[in-house]
Design a protein around this motif. Structure first.
Motif, PDB file in Angstrom:
ATOM      1  N   ASP A 197       0.900  -1.125  -0.187  1.00 49.44           N
ATOM      2  CA  ASP A 197      -0.186   0.096  -0.091  1.00 49.44           C
ATOM      3  C   ASP A 197       0.837   1.067  -0.113  1.00 49.44           C
ATOM      4  N   VAL A 198       0.326   2.464  -0.205  1.00 51.15           N
ATOM      5  CA  VAL A 198       0.954   3.657  -0.454  1.00 51.15           C
ATOM      6  C   VAL A 198       1.836   4.085   0.920  1.00 51.15           C
ATOM      7  N   LYS A 199       1.105   3.619   1.853  1.00 54.04           N
ATOM      8  CA  LYS A 199       1.986   4.090   3.294  1.00 54.04           C
ATOM      9  C   LYS A 199       3.137   3.264   3.627  1.00 54.04           C
ATOM     10  N   GLY A 200       3.126   2.014   2.963  1.00 53.35           N
ATOM     11  CA  GLY A 200       4.558   1.339   3.058  1.00 53.35           C
ATOM     12  C   GLY A 200       5.402   1.927   2.285  1.00 53.35           C
ATOM     13  N   ALA A 201       5.229   2.366   1.235  1.00 50.13           N
ATOM     14  CA  ALA A 201       6.230   3.065   0.243  1.00 50.13           C
ATOM     15  C   ALA A 201       6.617   4.255   0.753  1.00 50.13           C
ATOM     16  N   LEU A 202       5.781   5.052   1.403  1.00 49.55           N
ATOM     17  CA  LEU A 202       6.138   6.324   2.142  1.00 49.55           C
ATOM     18  C   LEU A 202       7.060   6.109   3.341  1.00 49.55           C
ATOM     19  N   THR A 203       6.913   5.169   4.131  1.00 51.08           N
ATOM     20  CA  THR A 203       7.633   4.849   5.138  1.00 51.08           C
ATOM     21  C   THR A 203       8.995   4.412   4.827  1.00 51.08           C
ATOM     22  N   LYS A 204       9.275   4.007   3.759  1.00 51.50           N
ATOM     23  CA  LYS A 204      10.592   3.396   3.441  1.00 51.50           C
ATOM     24  C   LYS A 204      11.306   4.715   3.285  1.00 51.50           C
ATOM     25  N   VAL A 205      10.739   5.924   2.708  1.00 54.18           N
ATOM     26  CA  VAL A 205      11.378   7.275   2.642  1.00 54.18           C
ATOM     27  C   VAL A 205      11.752   7.589   4.198  1.00 54.18           C
ATOM     28  N   GLU A 206      10.559   7.889   5.097  1.00 55.71           N
ATOM     29  CA  GLU A 206      10.605   8.366   6.244  1.00 55.71           C
ATOM     30  C   GLU A 206      11.855   7.582   6.981  1.00 55.71           C
ATOM     31  N   LEU A 207      12.049   6.240   6.943  1.00 51.08           N
ATOM     32  CA  LEU A 207      12.922   5.567   7.687  1.00 51.08           C
ATOM     33  C   LEU A 207      14.454   5.780   6.924  1.00 51.08           C
ATOM     34  N   GLY A 208      14.663   6.258   5.797  1.00 52.11           N
ATOM     35  CA  GLY A 208      15.711   6.304   5.250  1.00 52.11           C
ATOM     36  C   GLY A 208      16.126   5.276   4.484  1.00 52.11           C
ATOM     37  N   GLU A 209      15.407   4.141   4.201  1.00 49.93           N
ATOM     38  CA  GLU A 209      15.631   3.161   3.653  1.00 49.93           C
ATOM     39  C   GLU A 209      15.826   3.437   2.047  1.00 49.93           C
ATOM     40  N   VAL A 210      14.994   4.294   1.509  1.00 46.21           N
ATOM     41  CA  VAL A 210      15.030   4.505   0.134  1.00 46.21           C
ATOM     42  C   VAL A 210      15.456   6.036  -0.232  1.00 46.21           C
ATOM     43  N   ASP A 211      15.902   6.356  -1.287  1.00 42.54           N
ATOM     44  CA  ASP A 211      15.901   7.690  -1.776  1.00 42.54           C
ATOM     45  C   ASP A 211      14.903   8.387  -2.210  1.00 42.54           C
ATOM     46  N   ALA A 222       0.180  15.065   4.130  1.00 39.54           N
ATOM     47  CA  ALA A 222      -0.107  14.500   5.475  1.00 39.54           C
ATOM     48  C   ALA A 222       1.148  14.239   6.223  1.00 39.54           C
ATOM     49  N   ASP A 223       2.129  13.933   5.438  1.00 40.92           N
ATOM     50  CA  ASP A 223       3.430  13.983   6.107  1.00 40.92           C
ATOM     51  C   ASP A 223       4.359  15.011   6.253  1.00 40.92           C
ATOM     52  N   ALA A 224       3.958  16.375   5.931  1.00 38.07           N
ATOM     53  CA  ALA A 224       4.594  17.467   5.679  1.00 38.07           C
ATOM     54  C   ALA A 224       5.353  17.729   6.996  1.00 38.07           C
ATOM     55  N   GLY A 225       6.652  18.034   6.923  1.00 34.60           N
ATOM     56  CA  GLY A 225       7.827  18.162   8.063  1.00 34.60           C
ATOM     57  C   GLY A 225       8.514  17.085   8.361  1.00 34.60           C
ATOM     58  N   LYS A 226       7.990  16.002   7.552  1.00 34.86           N
ATOM     59  CA  LYS A 226       9.061  14.633   7.416  1.00 34.86           C
ATOM     60  C   LYS A 226       9.556  14.472   6.087  1.00 34.86           C
ATOM     61  N   ILE A 227       8.971  14.723   5.175  1.00 27.12           N
ATOM     62  CA  ILE A 227       9.372  14.369   3.748  1.00 27.12           C
ATOM     63  C   ILE A 227       9.182  15.589   2.917  1.00 27.12           C
TER      64      ILE A 227
END
Length: 280
Positions: A197-211, A222-227
Protein backbone atom coordinates in the motif's frame (compact mmCIF):
# COMPACT_ATOMS: atom_id res chain seq x y z
CA UNK A 1 -53.29 62.04 -20.43
CA UNK A 2 -49.91 60.57 -21.32
CA UNK A 3 -48.28 61.96 -18.19
CA UNK A 4 -50.93 60.35 -15.96
CA UNK A 5 -50.44 56.94 -17.59
CA UNK A 6 -46.66 57.13 -17.06
CA UNK A 7 -47.13 58.15 -13.45
CA UNK A 8 -49.47 55.26 -12.77
CA UNK A 9 -47.06 52.83 -14.38
CA UNK A 10 -44.24 54.23 -12.29
CA UNK A 11 -46.30 53.81 -9.14
CA UNK A 12 -47.09 50.21 -10.03
CA UNK A 13 -43.42 49.50 -10.66
CA UNK A 14 -42.57 51.04 -7.31
CA UNK A 15 -45.07 48.78 -5.54
CA UNK A 16 -43.64 45.72 -7.26
CA UNK A 17 -40.11 46.74 -6.37
CA UNK A 18 -41.03 47.26 -2.73
CA UNK A 19 -42.72 43.86 -2.65
CA UNK A 20 -39.65 42.14 -4.12
CA UNK A 21 -37.42 43.92 -1.62
CA UNK A 22 -39.58 42.74 1.27
CA UNK A 23 -39.39 39.13 0.06
CA UNK A 24 -35.66 39.27 -0.59
CA UNK A 25 -34.85 40.88 2.76
CA UNK A 26 -36.10 37.97 4.88
CA UNK A 27 -33.48 37.30 7.55
CA UNK A 28 -31.52 40.43 6.64
CA UNK A 29 -29.98 38.99 3.48
CA UNK A 30 -29.31 41.17 0.49
CA UNK A 31 -28.09 38.45 -1.91
CA UNK A 32 -29.66 35.46 -3.61
CA UNK A 33 -27.53 32.92 -1.70
CA UNK A 34 -28.46 34.34 1.68
CA UNK A 35 -25.06 35.95 2.32
CA UNK A 36 -24.21 39.55 3.07
CA UNK A 37 -24.18 41.80 0.04
CA UNK A 38 -20.72 42.09 -1.50
CA UNK A 39 -19.26 38.98 0.20
CA UNK A 40 -19.25 35.25 -0.48
CA UNK A 41 -21.46 32.94 1.51
CA UNK A 42 -19.72 31.36 4.50
CA UNK A 43 -18.76 27.71 3.90
CA UNK A 44 -20.83 25.07 5.63
CA UNK A 45 -19.31 23.39 8.67
CA UNK A 46 -17.78 20.00 7.88
CA UNK A 47 -19.03 18.70 11.24
CA UNK A 48 -22.69 19.32 10.41
CA UNK A 49 -23.82 17.33 7.35
CA UNK A 50 -26.40 18.83 5.01
CA UNK A 51 -30.05 18.17 5.66
CA UNK A 52 -30.19 15.79 2.68
CA UNK A 53 -27.62 13.45 4.27
CA UNK A 54 -29.61 10.71 6.05
CA UNK A 55 -29.07 10.06 9.74
CA UNK A 56 -27.40 6.87 10.92
CA UNK A 57 -27.04 4.71 14.00
CA UNK A 58 -25.21 1.55 14.99
CA UNK A 59 -21.81 0.25 13.91
CA UNK A 60 -20.57 1.09 10.40
CA UNK A 61 -17.49 -0.68 9.06
CA UNK A 62 -15.65 1.08 6.25
CA UNK A 63 -12.93 -0.56 4.14
CA UNK A 64 -10.88 2.28 2.64
CA UNK A 65 -7.69 2.78 0.65
CA UNK A 66 -4.63 3.54 2.78
CA UNK A 67 -4.26 6.97 1.20
CA UNK A 68 -7.59 7.96 2.76
CA UNK A 69 -6.47 7.25 6.32
CA UNK A 70 -6.04 10.82 7.58
CA UNK A 71 -9.07 12.34 5.89
CA UNK A 72 -11.46 9.46 6.56
CA UNK A 73 -10.41 9.29 10.21
CA UNK A 74 -11.33 12.96 10.46
CA UNK A 75 -14.57 12.47 8.54
CA UNK A 76 -15.48 9.50 10.74
CA UNK A 77 -15.28 11.68 13.85
CA UNK A 78 -17.39 14.41 12.26
CA UNK A 79 -19.93 11.85 11.08
CA UNK A 80 -20.21 10.37 14.58
CA UNK A 81 -20.63 13.85 16.09
CA UNK A 82 -23.55 14.48 13.75
CA UNK A 83 -24.98 10.99 14.38
CA UNK A 84 -24.64 10.31 18.13
CA UNK A 85 -25.93 6.77 17.76
CA UNK A 86 -23.34 5.80 15.12
CA UNK A 87 -19.86 4.31 15.49
CA UNK A 88 -17.56 4.21 12.44
CA UNK A 89 -14.76 1.63 12.31
CA UNK A 90 -12.15 1.74 9.55
CA UNK A 91 -10.01 -0.89 7.90
CA UNK A 92 -7.31 0.87 5.86
CA UNK A 93 -5.06 -0.95 3.41
CA UNK A 94 -4.21 -1.58 -0.20
CA UNK A 95 -7.37 -1.40 -2.30
CA UNK A 96 -6.68 -4.73 -4.00
CA UNK A 97 -6.31 -6.63 -0.73
CA UNK A 98 -9.41 -4.95 0.69
CA UNK A 99 -11.38 -5.95 -2.40
CA UNK A 100 -10.19 -9.54 -2.01
CA UNK A 101 -11.31 -9.55 1.63
CA UNK A 102 -14.74 -8.20 0.71
CA UNK A 103 -15.19 -10.81 -2.01
CA UNK A 104 -14.14 -13.48 0.50
CA UNK A 105 -16.98 -12.49 2.82
CA UNK A 106 -15.35 -10.06 5.25
CA UNK A 107 -18.12 -8.12 7.03
CA UNK A 108 -18.10 -4.52 5.79
CA UNK A 109 -20.64 -1.83 5.05
CA UNK A 110 -18.73 0.53 2.73
CA UNK A 111 -15.81 0.23 0.31
CA UNK A 112 -13.79 3.28 -0.78
CA UNK A 113 -11.14 2.29 -3.33
CA UNK A 114 -8.24 4.19 -4.87
CA UNK A 115 -9.10 3.12 -8.42
CA UNK A 116 -12.09 2.00 -10.49
CA UNK A 117 -10.22 -1.21 -11.38
CA UNK A 118 -10.14 -2.43 -7.80
CA UNK A 119 -13.74 -1.41 -7.22
CA UNK A 120 -14.68 -3.35 -10.36
CA UNK A 121 -13.48 -6.61 -8.79
CA UNK A 122 -16.13 -6.07 -6.11
CA UNK A 123 -18.92 -4.95 -8.43
CA UNK A 124 -18.21 -7.85 -10.83
CA UNK A 125 -18.72 -10.22 -7.92
CA UNK A 126 -22.04 -8.57 -7.07
CA UNK A 127 -20.64 -7.04 -3.92
CA UNK A 128 -21.80 -3.44 -4.38
CA UNK A 129 -25.27 -2.14 -3.61
CA UNK A 130 -25.80 0.13 -6.59
CA UNK A 131 -23.39 1.95 -8.86
CA UNK A 132 -20.15 3.16 -7.22
CA UNK A 133 -19.60 6.92 -7.37
CA UNK A 134 -16.30 8.75 -7.82
CA UNK A 135 -15.89 11.14 -4.89
CA UNK A 136 -12.30 12.43 -5.34
CA UNK A 137 -9.24 12.13 -7.58
CA UNK A 138 -5.54 11.91 -6.67
CA UNK A 139 -2.20 12.31 -8.43
CA UNK A 140 1.31 11.05 -7.79
CA UNK A 141 4.43 12.86 -6.64
CA UNK A 142 7.98 11.79 -5.79
CA UNK A 143 8.46 11.53 -2.03
CA UNK A 144 12.02 12.31 -0.93
CA UNK A 145 13.72 12.89 2.44
CA UNK A 146 13.62 16.46 3.68
CA UNK A 147 15.95 18.67 1.71
CA UNK A 148 15.97 16.24 -1.25
CA UNK A 149 19.60 15.13 -0.65
CA UNK A 150 19.83 13.34 -4.01
CA UNK A 151 18.56 16.47 -5.81
CA UNK A 152 15.93 14.49 -7.70
CA UNK A 153 14.02 16.65 -10.15
CA UNK A 154 11.91 14.18 -12.15
CA UNK A 155 11.21 10.57 -13.01
CA UNK A 156 14.37 10.19 -15.11
CA UNK A 157 16.48 10.87 -12.01
CA UNK A 158 14.95 7.83 -10.29
CA UNK A 159 16.78 5.55 -12.76
CA UNK A 160 20.19 7.09 -12.04
CA UNK A 161 22.88 4.78 -10.58
CA UNK A 162 22.81 4.57 -6.81
CA UNK A 163 19.23 5.88 -6.40
CA UNK A 164 17.09 3.51 -4.34
CA UNK A 165 13.36 3.66 -5.10
CA UNK A 166 10.29 2.15 -3.46
CA UNK A 167 7.14 1.55 -5.48
CA UNK A 168 3.76 0.09 -4.68
CA UNK A 169 3.10 -3.37 -6.11
CA UNK A 170 1.50 -3.25 -9.55
CA UNK A 171 -1.74 -4.78 -8.21
CA UNK A 172 -2.18 -1.76 -5.91
CA UNK A 173 -3.64 1.43 -7.45
CA UNK A 174 -0.59 3.54 -6.54
CA UNK A 175 1.62 0.92 -8.20
CA UNK A 176 -0.48 0.80 -11.36
CA UNK A 177 -0.44 4.60 -11.52
CA UNK A 178 3.35 4.65 -11.02
CA UNK A 179 3.87 2.24 -13.91
CA UNK A 180 1.64 4.40 -16.13
CA UNK A 181 3.63 7.53 -15.25
CA UNK A 182 7.00 5.84 -15.74
CA UNK A 183 5.91 4.51 -19.12
CA UNK A 184 4.74 7.98 -20.14
CA UNK A 185 8.17 9.33 -19.20
CA UNK A 186 10.00 6.51 -20.97
CA UNK A 187 11.75 5.55 -17.73
CA UNK A 188 12.68 1.99 -16.75
CA UNK A 189 13.81 1.33 -13.22
CA UNK A 190 14.12 -1.54 -10.79
CA UNK A 191 12.73 -0.67 -7.35
CA UNK A 192 14.46 -2.07 -4.29
CA UNK A 193 11.07 -2.87 -2.76
CA UNK A 194 7.43 -3.28 -3.79
CA UNK A 195 4.97 -2.32 -1.07
CA UNK A 196 1.39 -3.49 -0.60
CA UNK A 197 0.00 0.00 0.00
CA UNK A 198 1.05 3.61 -0.42
CA UNK A 199 1.79 4.10 3.29
CA UNK A 200 4.35 1.30 3.11
CA UNK A 201 6.14 3.01 0.23
CA UNK A 202 6.08 6.30 2.11
CA UNK A 203 7.46 4.75 5.29
CA UNK A 204 10.53 3.51 3.40
CA UNK A 205 11.41 7.15 2.68
CA UNK A 206 10.71 8.24 6.25
CA UNK A 207 13.03 5.55 7.61
CA UNK A 208 15.78 6.46 5.16
CA UNK A 209 15.72 3.02 3.56
CA UNK A 210 15.19 4.48 0.07
CA UNK A 211 15.97 7.76 -1.64
CA UNK A 212 12.51 8.17 -3.16
CA UNK A 213 9.12 6.60 -3.65
CA UNK A 214 6.17 7.31 -5.90
CA UNK A 215 3.18 8.10 -3.70
CA UNK A 216 0.11 10.32 -3.78
CA UNK A 217 0.42 14.05 -3.28
CA UNK A 218 -2.05 13.79 -0.40
CA UNK A 219 0.30 11.43 1.46
CA UNK A 220 3.21 13.84 1.15
CA UNK A 221 1.01 16.68 2.37
CA UNK A 222 -0.14 14.59 5.34
CA UNK A 223 3.52 13.92 6.19
CA UNK A 224 4.67 17.53 5.81
CA UNK A 225 7.62 18.21 8.07
CA UNK A 226 9.01 14.70 7.63
CA UNK A 227 9.42 14.41 3.87
CA UNK A 228 9.33 16.58 0.76
CA UNK A 229 7.56 16.08 -2.56
CA UNK A 230 8.81 16.58 -6.11
CA UNK A 231 6.09 17.04 -8.71
CA UNK A 232 6.56 15.78 -12.28
CA UNK A 233 4.51 16.46 -15.43
CA UNK A 234 3.75 12.81 -16.28
CA UNK A 235 1.59 12.60 -13.15
CA UNK A 236 -1.19 14.21 -15.18
CA UNK A 237 -1.38 11.02 -17.24
CA UNK A 238 -1.84 8.79 -14.19
CA UNK A 239 -4.68 10.39 -12.24
CA UNK A 240 -6.60 7.97 -10.02
CA UNK A 241 -10.36 8.22 -9.53
CA UNK A 242 -11.57 7.11 -6.09
CA UNK A 243 -14.99 5.38 -6.14
CA UNK A 244 -17.12 4.64 -3.08
CA UNK A 245 -20.04 2.24 -2.66
CA UNK A 246 -22.28 0.76 -0.01
CA UNK A 247 -21.91 -3.01 -0.04
CA UNK A 248 -24.64 -5.46 -0.95
CA UNK A 249 -24.09 -7.59 2.17
CA UNK A 250 -23.65 -4.62 4.51
CA UNK A 251 -24.75 -5.53 8.06
CA UNK A 252 -25.87 -1.91 8.50
CA UNK A 253 -27.40 -0.93 5.17
CA UNK A 254 -28.88 2.36 6.38
CA UNK A 255 -25.62 3.32 8.03
CA UNK A 256 -23.69 2.44 4.87
CA UNK A 257 -25.95 4.61 2.72
CA UNK A 258 -25.67 7.49 5.18
CA UNK A 259 -21.86 7.37 5.30
CA UNK A 260 -21.56 7.24 1.50
CA UNK A 261 -23.91 10.23 1.23
CA UNK A 262 -21.83 12.12 3.79
CA UNK A 263 -18.53 11.47 1.99
CA UNK A 264 -20.07 12.91 -1.18
CA UNK A 265 -21.58 15.92 0.61
CA UNK A 266 -20.16 19.46 0.26
CA UNK A 267 -19.05 19.40 3.89
CA UNK A 268 -16.91 16.28 3.43
CA UNK A 269 -15.62 17.51 0.09
CA UNK A 270 -14.18 20.56 1.85
CA UNK A 271 -12.15 18.28 4.12
CA UNK A 272 -10.95 16.13 1.22
CA UNK A 273 -9.91 18.98 -1.07
CA UNK A 274 -8.16 20.74 1.82
CA UNK A 275 -6.05 17.60 2.18
CA UNK A 276 -5.00 17.82 -1.48
CA UNK A 277 -7.54 15.58 -3.18
CA UNK A 278 -9.16 16.87 -6.36
CA UNK A 279 -12.89 17.19 -6.79
CA UNK A 280 -14.34 14.63 -9.25
Amino acid sequence: MTIRRLTAAGAAALVLALGATACGSDGGSGTKDGGTSGSAAAPASASAPSADVPKASGSITVFAAASLKETFTDLGKKFEAANPGAKVTFNFGGSSSLATSINSGAPADVFAAASPATMKTVTDAGGAAGEPKTFVRNTLTIAVPQGNPKHLAGLADLAAPGVKVALCAKEVPCGAAALTALKAAGVNLTPVTLEQDVKGALTKVELGEVDASLVYRTDVRADAGKIDGVDFPEAAQAVNDYPIAALAKAPNKDGAAAFVAYVRSPEAQQVLTAAGFQAP
